[in-house]
Write a protein that holds these residues in place. Structure first.
Motif: not given
Length: 458
Positions: A191-205, A101-107, A160-164
């Motif tokens: 910071g807690g690593g892969g202990n809590f599930g499979v992360v399938t998508r990440l949203r960043f600044k 998202d170029v205008e929103g500066r997120t991915a 620090d740049n992870l939004l969701a």
């Protein structure tokens, strides 16, 4: 947990998935199970999901059958957690879409995207998010452990740049965690690593970054140069991040043959500030000694993640910790230890932290080492089990000789070590809070092939 897998079980699972299932009899199995670090393990299947629904089905299947589940992003786990013996590898490499998202500066990026691919996609719009320093690393794995890379002093850790994040939990539920929804889980995965599930998508600044002044600087490794390099890195503005590798010079084509084997500082430097300030900021490093090689230039940030050579990876023993500082006396110790080994390659890596990392409260995420000064890695190559024992003893002695007051450890660089070392990654109340959240989302410790945080009792 008992394992309940018949001859036809995996074949049946194959019919329920959109993605691919690779079994031992299939072509490409040996390549599919290969990970960095030389771990030779044979899973019953390597599964490459095509979407989050596939991930859910695999998680539920592994739970119901009792098969151990290894989650693989880029396959760079120092402990070999990206592959399992006799279990299932959930290889996310086909979940690699990146939406900018170029205008929103997120991915939004899927969990199998690599740092190199993400950086190139964002760089096409002169934007960037900081990850590590290696293009083939999966962004899911590096982010969940913290993320220390070339922009760390300017923009902080990857977390620090992870939004969701979209996460498949141990019971097969798909959650989206952020500061508002499931905030406890969002805190834990930063910071807690892969202990809590499979992360399938990440949203960043994303941050504007048209170019950087960056690349490799090679200096002779005297005590004065090593101590001076660290002092200059600590004094530099936040726009400069550095990685200094002190090591014997390998036979690199740009170094004269007579220098091969001599001690050098092979440094990566990235200045992400105003273009007119770059040369001034880097001048003190070039003045430490006459450079043996200087490849620092104005480049796109993505050029810091060049394509890597594939093929057989050398085996190495390694250890990580934090240090308070490196003065002349400590630099003497470092060089002395490096000269004492006959390993074909041995090195210490020094990364000065500070800057944006310190401006986040220590309890804001599960990465609690906000005040740590320098991250250190010591490594040595080996061939064969007898030589491995020798290299392990050398690494252990080296680490003991340079240990100072900071007892912490960076979880992403831990190897197959002890529960005490995992505790070093999560000091104080961080550990207790992570165990409580683990008990909520994974009370049976289904996700245990990681630097494991056991669920709190009761």
């Amino acid at each position: 947990m008992s394992v309940n897998v018949s001859i036809d079980t995996i074949s049946h699972l194959r019919t329920t998935l959109t993605g691919s299932v690779i079994e031992p009899h299939d072509e490409g199995y040996d390549e599919a199970r290969r990970v960095y670090g030389g771990f030779d393990r044979r899973p019953v299947a390597v599964i490459r999901p095509a979407d989050v629904d596939d991930v859910v089905r695999v998680v539920i299947f592994a739970r119901e059958t009792g098969l151990e589940l290894a989650v693989r992003g880029g396959g760079h786990s120092n402990a070999g957690h990206s592959v399992t013996e006799g279990g299932i590898v959930l290889d996310l490499q086909d979940l690699s879409e990146i939406e900018i998202d170029v205008e929103g500066r997120t991915a939004w990026a899927q969990g199998g995207a690599t740092a190199g691919a993400y950086t190139a996609a964002a760089g096409a719009h002169e934007l960037a998010t900081g990850f590590g320093d290696t293009g083939s690393v999966g962004i899911g794995g590096i982010t969940l452990g913290g993320g220390i890379g070339f922009l760390v002093r300017k923009h902080g850790l990857s977390i620090d740049n992870l939004l969701a994040a979209e996460i498949v939990t141990a019971d097969g539920e798909v959650l989206v965690a952020d500061e508002s929804d499931h905030p406890d889980l969002f805190w834990a995965i930063r910071g807690g690593g892969g202990n809590f599930g499979v992360v399938t998508r990440l949203r960043f600044k994303l941050f504007p970054l048209p170019s950087v002044l960056g690349g490799i600087l090679v200096l002779p490794a005297t005590s004065e140069v090593v101590a001076g390099f660290i002092a200059e890195a600590e004094a530099a503005p936040d726009e400069l991040s550095t990685i200094a590798n002190v090591m014997p010079a390998p036979p690199m084509p740009f170094l004269p043959e007579e220098l091969h084997g001599s001690m050098i500082v092979l440094a990566f430097l990235v200045h992400s500030g105003p273009e007119e300030e770059g040369d001034r900021v880097l001048a003190p490093f070039r003045a430490l000694a006459t450079p043996l090689a200087d490849f620092i230039q104005r480049i796109p940030y993505s050029a810091m993640f060049p394509p890597e050579e594939h093929g057989e990876q050398p085996s190495a023993v390694a250890s990580t910790m934090f240090m308070d500082g490196v003065d002349r006396e400590m630099a003497d110790t470092i060089i002395s230890y490096l000269e004492s080994s006959d390993a074909s390659m041995r090195a210490i890596q020094l990364r000065v932290l500070g800057g944006a990392v310190t401006r986040v409260p220590a309890d804001a995420t599960a990465f609690a080492h906000r005040d740590s000064k320098i991250m250190v890695n010591v490594a040595a190559f080996y061939e064969g089990p007898e030589e491995k024992v020798v290299r392990e003893a050398w690494v252990a002695d080296f680490m003991a000789a340079i240990r100072q007051s900071d007892s912490g450890a960076y979880v992403n660089f831990l190897g197959d070590e002890s529960p005490d070392r995992v505790r070093d990654a999560y000091p104080g109340e961080t550990w207790n809070r992570l165990r409580a959240i683990k008990a909520q989302y994974d009370p049976d410790n289904f996700f245990h092939l990681n630097q494991n945080i056991p669920p709190a009792a009761g």
